[in-house]
Scaffold this active site. Sequence first.
Site, PDB file in Angstrom:
ATOM      1  N   ASP A  87       0.957  -1.820   0.046  1.00 44.91           N
ATOM      2  CA  ASP A  87      -0.076   0.142   0.331  1.00 44.91           C
ATOM      3  C   ASP A  87       0.979   1.249  -0.402  1.00 44.91           C
ATOM      4  O   ASP A  87       1.760   1.449  -0.534  1.00 44.91           O
ATOM      5  CB  ASP A  87      -1.058   0.109   0.503  1.00 44.91           C
ATOM      6  CG  ASP A  87      -2.143   0.662   1.010  1.00 44.91           C
ATOM      7  OD1 ASP A  87      -2.564   1.481   0.655  1.00 44.91           O
ATOM      8  OD2 ASP A  87      -3.585   0.523   0.765  1.00 44.91           O
TER       9      ASP A  87
ATOM     10  N   VAL B  92      -6.537  -0.415  -5.653  1.00 45.42           N
ATOM     11  CA  VAL B  92      -6.254   1.007  -5.564  1.00 45.42           C
ATOM     12  C   VAL B  92      -7.239   0.926  -5.470  1.00 45.42           C
ATOM     13  O   VAL B  92      -8.575   0.861  -5.973  1.00 45.42           O
ATOM     14  CB  VAL B  92      -5.216   1.012  -5.937  1.00 45.42           C
ATOM     15  CG1 VAL B  92      -3.875   0.736  -5.830  1.00 45.42           C
ATOM     16  CG2 VAL B  92      -5.515   1.483  -7.428  1.00 45.42           C
TER      17      VAL B  92
ATOM     18  N   GLU C 141     -10.550   3.320  -6.861  1.00 45.86           N
ATOM     19  CA  GLU C 141     -11.859   3.202  -8.096  1.00 45.86           C
ATOM     20  C   GLU C 141     -11.047   4.381  -9.424  1.00 45.86           C
ATOM     21  O   GLU C 141     -11.951   5.457  -9.640  1.00 45.86           O
ATOM     22  CB  GLU C 141     -12.703   2.973  -8.220  1.00 45.86           C
ATOM     23  CG  GLU C 141     -14.069   3.161  -9.713  1.00 45.86           C
ATOM     24  CD  GLU C 141     -13.368   1.579 -10.001  1.00 45.86           C
ATOM     25  OE1 GLU C 141     -12.592   0.302  -9.657  1.00 45.86           O
ATOM     26  OE2 GLU C 141     -14.325   0.827 -10.920  1.00 45.86           O
TER      27      GLU C 141
ATOM     28  N   SER D 254     -14.284  -2.238 -10.087  1.00 46.17           N
ATOM     29  CA  SER D 254     -15.754  -2.677 -10.146  1.00 46.17           C
ATOM     30  C   SER D 254     -15.865  -2.296 -12.235  1.00 46.17           C
ATOM     31  O   SER D 254     -17.386  -2.666 -12.509  1.00 46.17           O
ATOM     32  CB  SER D 254     -16.408  -1.691  -9.149  1.00 46.17           C
ATOM     33  OG  SER D 254     -15.952  -1.473  -8.037  1.00 46.17           O
TER      34      SER D 254
ATOM     35  N   HIS E 182     -12.415  -9.889 -11.144  1.00 49.03           N
ATOM     36  CA  HIS E 182     -13.088  -9.275 -10.334  1.00 49.03           C
ATOM     37  C   HIS E 182     -13.713  -9.687  -9.548  1.00 49.03           C
ATOM     38  O   HIS E 182     -14.879 -10.945  -9.324  1.00 49.03           O
ATOM     39  CB  HIS E 182     -14.704  -8.642 -11.605  1.00 49.03           C
ATOM     40  CG  HIS E 182     -15.859  -7.744 -10.606  1.00 49.03           C
ATOM     41  ND1 HIS E 182     -16.859  -7.344 -11.753  1.00 49.03           N
ATOM     42  CD2 HIS E 182     -15.437  -6.731  -9.717  1.00 49.03           C
ATOM     43  CE1 HIS E 182     -17.459  -6.643 -10.073  1.00 49.03           C
ATOM     44  NE2 HIS E 182     -16.766  -6.230  -9.355  1.00 49.03           N
TER      45      HIS E 182
HETATM   46  P1  NAD Z   1     -10.227   0.842  -0.548  1.00 50.83           P
HETATM   47  O1  NAD Z   1     -10.651   2.461  -0.280  1.00 50.83           O
HETATM   48  O2  NAD Z   1     -10.858  -0.036   0.893  1.00 50.83           O
HETATM   49  O3  NAD Z   1      -8.941   0.289  -0.295  1.00 50.83           O
HETATM   50  C1  NAD Z   1      -8.224   0.995  -1.358  1.00 50.83           C
HETATM   51  C2  NAD Z   1      -6.475   0.696  -1.314  1.00 50.83           C
HETATM   52  O4  NAD Z   1      -5.818   1.362  -2.331  1.00 50.83           O
HETATM   53  C3  NAD Z   1      -6.048   2.238   0.233  1.00 50.83           C
HETATM   54  O5  NAD Z   1      -5.735   1.279   1.663  1.00 50.83           O
HETATM   55  C4  NAD Z   1      -5.262   2.282   0.125  1.00 50.83           C
HETATM   56  O6  NAD Z   1      -4.591   2.998   0.848  1.00 50.83           O
HETATM   57  C5  NAD Z   1      -4.374   2.435  -1.466  1.00 50.83           C
HETATM   58  N1  NAD Z   1      -4.271   2.575  -1.920  1.00 50.83           N
HETATM   59  C6  NAD Z   1      -4.911   3.522  -3.104  1.00 50.83           C
HETATM   60  N2  NAD Z   1      -4.121   4.310  -4.152  1.00 50.83           N
HETATM   61  C7  NAD Z   1      -2.461   3.391  -3.987  1.00 50.83           C
HETATM   62  C8  NAD Z   1      -1.588   3.554  -4.012  1.00 50.83           C
HETATM   63  N3  NAD Z   1      -0.908   4.811  -4.938  1.00 50.83           N
HETATM   64  N4  NAD Z   1      -0.728   2.401  -4.232  1.00 50.83           N
HETATM   65  C9  NAD Z   1      -0.843   2.156  -3.361  1.00 50.83           C
HETATM   66  N5  NAD Z   1      -2.017   1.990  -2.064  1.00 50.83           N
HETATM   67  C10 NAD Z   1      -2.998   2.435  -3.229  1.00 50.83           C
HETATM   68  O7  NAD Z   1     -10.812   0.632  -1.346  1.00 50.83           O
HETATM   69  P2  NAD Z   1     -12.200  -1.192  -1.951  1.00 50.83           P
HETATM   70  O8  NAD Z   1     -12.930  -1.055  -1.441  1.00 50.83           O
HETATM   71  O9  NAD Z   1     -10.659  -2.077  -1.241  1.00 50.83           O
HETATM   72  O10 NAD Z   1     -11.666  -1.494  -3.309  1.00 50.83           O
HETATM   73  C11 NAD Z   1     -10.275  -0.694  -4.595  1.00 50.83           C
HETATM   74  C12 NAD Z   1     -10.590  -1.394  -5.754  1.00 50.83           C
HETATM   75  O11 NAD Z   1     -11.572  -2.822  -5.601  1.00 50.83           O
HETATM   76  C13 NAD Z   1     -11.311  -0.024  -6.358  1.00 50.83           C
HETATM   77  O12 NAD Z   1     -11.155  -0.351  -7.696  1.00 50.83           O
HETATM   78  C14 NAD Z   1     -13.250  -0.935  -6.038  1.00 50.83           C
HETATM   79  O13 NAD Z   1     -13.651  -0.272  -7.738  1.00 50.83           O
HETATM   80  C15 NAD Z   1     -13.153  -2.676  -6.401  1.00 50.83           C
HETATM   81  N6  NAD Z   1     -14.088  -3.794  -5.588  1.00 50.83           N
HETATM   82  C16 NAD Z   1     -14.640  -2.643  -4.650  1.00 50.83           C
HETATM   83  C17 NAD Z   1     -15.045  -4.210  -3.884  1.00 50.83           C
HETATM   84  C18 NAD Z   1     -15.856  -3.455  -3.220  1.00 50.83           C
HETATM   85  O14 NAD Z   1     -16.822  -4.362  -2.842  1.00 50.83           O
HETATM   86  N7  NAD Z   1     -15.206  -1.892  -2.079  1.00 50.83           N
HETATM   87  C19 NAD Z   1     -16.093  -4.426  -4.632  1.00 50.83           C
HETATM   88  C20 NAD Z   1     -14.677  -5.109  -5.841  1.00 50.83           C
HETATM   89  C21 NAD Z   1     -14.114  -3.770  -6.781  1.00 50.83           C
END
Ligand code: NAD
Length: 731
Positions: A351, A408, A410, A437, A458
């Site tokens: 991260d 990371v 979205e 997503s 996904h």
């Molecule tokens: P989140 O905000 O919980 O986690 C994102 C993480 O990425 C954070 O810990 C952040 O510090 C880290 N991050 C951001 N920029 C970074 C970088 N440059 N280098 C390294 N780390 C970095 O988000 P999430 O819910 O885990 O979602 C992450 C991805 O998964 C998104 O693309 C989202 O659309 C996708 N997604 C989410 C869900 C859901 O239900 N939450 C479901 C499917 C897909």
Amino acid sequence: MTPNPEVIRCEVDAQGIALLTIDYPGKTMNVIDQAFIDSLNRCIDRVAGDAAIRGAIVTSGKDAFVAGADLMAMEANLDNTADDALPVLFEKYGSLSRVYRRLETCGKPVVAAINGTAMGGGFELALACHHRVLADVPSAVVGLPEVQVGLLPGAGGTQRLPRLIGVQAAMPWLMEGKHASPAQALKAGMVHALAAPADLLATARQWLLDAPKSVQPWDEKGFKIPGGTALDPRVAPAFVVGNTMVLANTCQNLPAPLAIQSCLYEGSLLPIDKALRVETKYLMTAARGPVSRGMIRTLFVNKTKAEKGLHRPAGFEPFRCRRLGMIGAGMMGGGIALTAAQRGIDVVLLDRDQAAADKGKAYAEKALAKQVERGRMAADRRDAILARITPATDYELLRDADMVVEAVFEDRAVKAEVTKRLDAVLPETCVLASNTSALPISLLAKASARPARFIGLHFFSPADKMPLVEVIRGRDTSDATLAQALDFVAQLKKTPIVVNDARGFFTSRFIGAFIDDAIGMVAEGVNPALVDNCARFAGMPVGPLAITDELSIELSVHAGQAQQKEFPDQYKPGRSVPVLEALYAQGRLGKKVGKGFYDHDLAGEGWGKRLWPGLAALYPPQASQPSPHDLKQRILYVQALEAAKAMQEGVLLAPADGDIGAILGVGFPAYTGGPFCFIDGIGLPAFVAEADRLADRFGEHLRPCALLREMAARGQTFYGRTARPMAATAA
Ligand code: NAD
């Protein structure tokens, strides 16, 4: 004619004991089909007819005892029996039940030596034996899980189990289809004894040598069901409560649990032979209905095929991930890292800073601590899993990664920057998968110098529990990358679907259509309680307004704004946008702040949630509300119509992917078998006519697409129509 393969070997020893070993030639598991029935009939003839045989042991030559009916063959034959007359069908559906009845009335004692898992018809075979000994190993579970694919145990399970352990005690095993461990099976009275695997046959043999009875309790004069029949005052209330619970849980969408109750009720009042015929009647009705057909097709047959590599391009070496780079240690990254570590993969969880990376590992620590607390995992296994996860910030640690998943924020720019940094360190063969997503994979791949090695994986939240992974093939994704990604998904023991690239792929646009229309209903003046309740009646696990609160209204509004900025030409605001923006403007950001469509009891005062009274002032309900039937139809149709559009646009290549994705990924009701089984079950012409009626009543977004009209005119169905080959990629 070639004779059927001998599924059951019959060997008679010097003491006159026949050992019947079920060992289906050419199959890894024993399954029940016509060859099995024929073979068992021949064995019974021999055991009954040979005076030198004093009794028989039934066991298996495979690791498991018998896995149940051959659902693959059953699904393939479903359409062949459509024209059979009812008496012919009754004979067919009763054939297994009849051979089991022959076994228990053959005049010789029979003991089941259950060496491994005995499911469905396999456990029913054991129930038709006079005595049951079960191997005392964790893998030897027994049960009657038919209800889970919309069926009921139809070879005596609904009659013998209650006669053994009582009607009330049998109910949960039959209605929930849960497995029993050896200890549970013994305690419940489902088996007579447990034995170490090495002693299993000797224990069974000893029972035969001890002059056992060759008559089942229910064939003895004066037999009474333990605890009484359905009319007994101690048992009758269980039916009243049971029926109410079934109706509350299934909203009348699943016929099998009620059919099981009927089998129990009617069967308990009849002698066994008549009771078995009643069971056959209910089995025949359940098996021929659209619910079991769809559930077997999607949840068993097509899911199994997907897991066994249906979509994997041939000709590539099997891939095994040893070291995973997980970028982004948030909600998704933490869950994916945990899953991978549980499958023996070393994970670098990376991260922006160490604290964020550590937080991702803390998710795994918390989840595993719960397992250990509940006695489901040993502490040393937990430690071994956690030792595989290295929280970090240094990309250099990824130089020997086999596979990288990015989760990371979205945000296209953030993802692009991460991709560039990865390109600088990853080995040439390493696949980079994005867990976006909704962002198009082909667009994200543009940031990479190696777009052929870029793919979408996904996962769904919570990633360590949800079984589905939607695999998205970008425009430049190579076959080798697809093969590697599918091997990785298999290694994680998840179910893949493979779709082509487009915004929202399949699952996000599918659930999006549902939520958008439901929130649009509120703007039309449909009572919000009716919206969420009708969705529940239709079989959705949670109402759409409640889901939106959970997912966060703030996130939805921001996502819409980001899309508008990013894709100004393609952006079409949904019907839900004005409603979401109105709530957002009033600070109703979702459940996390206790305020959305609902007020939420964040203080834990015990009132859960209730609809926000202010919503009625913003969107006054119409004086005349649509009927629950129409709303239920609208909720199911809007999703099925979106699935058909995704097929028309080439996002989906086969109906099975849409059906599996809809049920396992986003909670489309399992009883339908998925949107395509739902459409096929209704029939294309009737589906199109009903969609037109809904469109006339509620709006053009419910109008069927051209593909549906063409298929209806040609008399086609989705599963009858040949799926297009994978090479025909869209996007
Ligand atoms: P989140 O905000 O919980 O986690 C994102 C993480 O990425 C954070 O810990 C952040 O510090 C880290 N991050 C951001 N920029 C970074 C970088 N440059 N280098 C390294 N780390 C970095 O988000 P999430 O819910 O885990 O979602 C992450 C991805 O998964 C998104 O693309 C989202 O659309 C996708 N997604 C989410 C869900 C859901 O239900 N939450 C479901 C499917 C897909």
